[in-house]
Write a protein that holds these residues in place. Structure first.
Motif, short mmCIF file in Angstrom:
data_model
loop_
_atom_site.label_atom_id
_atom_site.label_comp_id
_atom_site.label_asym_id
_atom_site.label_seq_id
_atom_site.Cartn_x
_atom_site.Cartn_y
_atom_site.Cartn_z
N PRO A 8 0.82 -1.20 0.00
CA PRO A 8 0.00 0.00 0.00
C PRO A 8 0.86 1.25 0.00
N SER A 9 0.29 2.39 -0.31
CA SER A 9 1.06 3.63 -0.26
C SER A 9 1.24 4.08 1.18
N ASN A 10 0.26 3.75 2.01
CA ASN A 10 0.34 4.08 3.43
C ASN A 10 -0.20 2.92 4.24
N GLU A 108 7.16 5.06 -5.56
CA GLU A 108 6.87 6.19 -4.67
C GLU A 108 6.90 5.79 -3.20
N GLY A 109 7.06 4.50 -2.95
CA GLY A 109 7.26 4.06 -1.58
C GLY A 109 5.99 3.66 -0.86
N SER A 110 6.19 2.88 0.18
CA SER A 110 5.12 2.53 1.10
C SER A 110 5.47 3.12 2.45
N LYS B 42 7.44 11.55 -3.07
CA LYS B 42 7.81 10.84 -4.30
C LYS B 42 9.07 10.02 -4.07
N GLY B 43 9.28 9.04 -4.94
CA GLY B 43 10.53 8.31 -4.89
C GLY B 43 11.64 9.11 -5.55
N PRO B 44 12.89 8.80 -5.22
CA PRO B 44 14.02 9.49 -5.86
C PRO B 44 14.03 9.21 -7.36
#
Lengths: 115, 112
Positions: A8-10, A108-110, B42-44
């Motif tokens: 998930p994003s968060n 974009e990371g979790s 955002k990601g790098p």
């Protein structure tokens, strides 16, 4: 897909619970990386996968952390018995191959919060 | 041996100024030095990269200077704009190190 996709994003979880974070790399990318980024800090390498080779797990901080990858596709990072210190953004990245000079593309990371 | 040291931690410049971010490495096997730009949430994303066979590389307003003997490299942003406000990370890999080792990041603010 067009880019690295993470879900998930968060995620907010209670201390002691297990969490799974998913990464879909760019199609055709054989190398996949997981990094951890604590708030306001740099990127800490966790693990990478290259094709069918044994993964490099040298960055995993404890045995509560594990990751799997299915072939050259999706990867799952699992954190067992989460602790508050695990709160961070978990970034997945992929590249065509490992080795120097190959552009690494990040998702974009979790964002994981352990309460 | 795997560490990449980055400075300053934060930097504020006026629009049009030339911020400079510096990095130093220890592992002489490193042979690829990228810079990544990261916006909040955002990601790098790769900005520019250099190999040690050249001392300078320019792409648009971004320039990397590389000093192999000193094991240092730096990012210069010419004619900086408010849209350049972001966190910048230097990185390196090479030799047995397949994964990128990142610096600690520099938070750049360009004032209008």
């Amino acid at each position: 897909g067009a880019g690295v996709s993470q879900s998930p994003s968060n995620k907010v979880t209670e201390k002691g619970k297990d969490v799974e974070l998913r990464c879909d790399p760019i199609s055709g990318h054989t190398a996949l990386y997981w990094y951890r980024q604590r708030l306001g800090q740099g990127l800490e390498f966790l693990i990478y996968f290259q094709g069918n080779s044994a993964p490099d797990k040298s960055g995993l901080p404890s045995d509560r952390f594990s990751a799997e990858r299915t072939g050259e596709s999706v990867s799952t990072l699992t954190i067992q018995r989460t602790q508050q210190e695990d709160s961070a953004v978990y970034l997945c990245a992929s590249s065509l191959v490992t080795g120097t000079g190959n552009t690494i593309y990040f998702g974009e990371g979790s964002w994981l919060t352990v309460v | 041996q795997q560490q990449v040291k980055q400075s300053p931690q934060s930097l504020i410049v006026q629009k049009g100024g030339i911020p400079i971010i510096n990095c130093a490495y220890e592992n002489t096997a490193f042979d690829y030095f990228p810079w990544y730009q990261q916006f909040p949430g955002k990601g790098p994303a790769l900005l520019i990269a250099i190999r040690p066979d050249v001392s300078e590389k320019k792409e648009g307003r971004f320039t990397i200077s590389f000093n192999k003997s000193a094991k240092q490299f730096s990012l210069h942003i010419m004619d900086s704009q408010p849209g350049d406000s972001a966190t910048y990370f230097c990185a390196a890999n090479g030799g047995s190190a397949r994964q990128l080792t990142f610096g600690s990041g520099t938070q750049l603010t360009v004032l209008p």
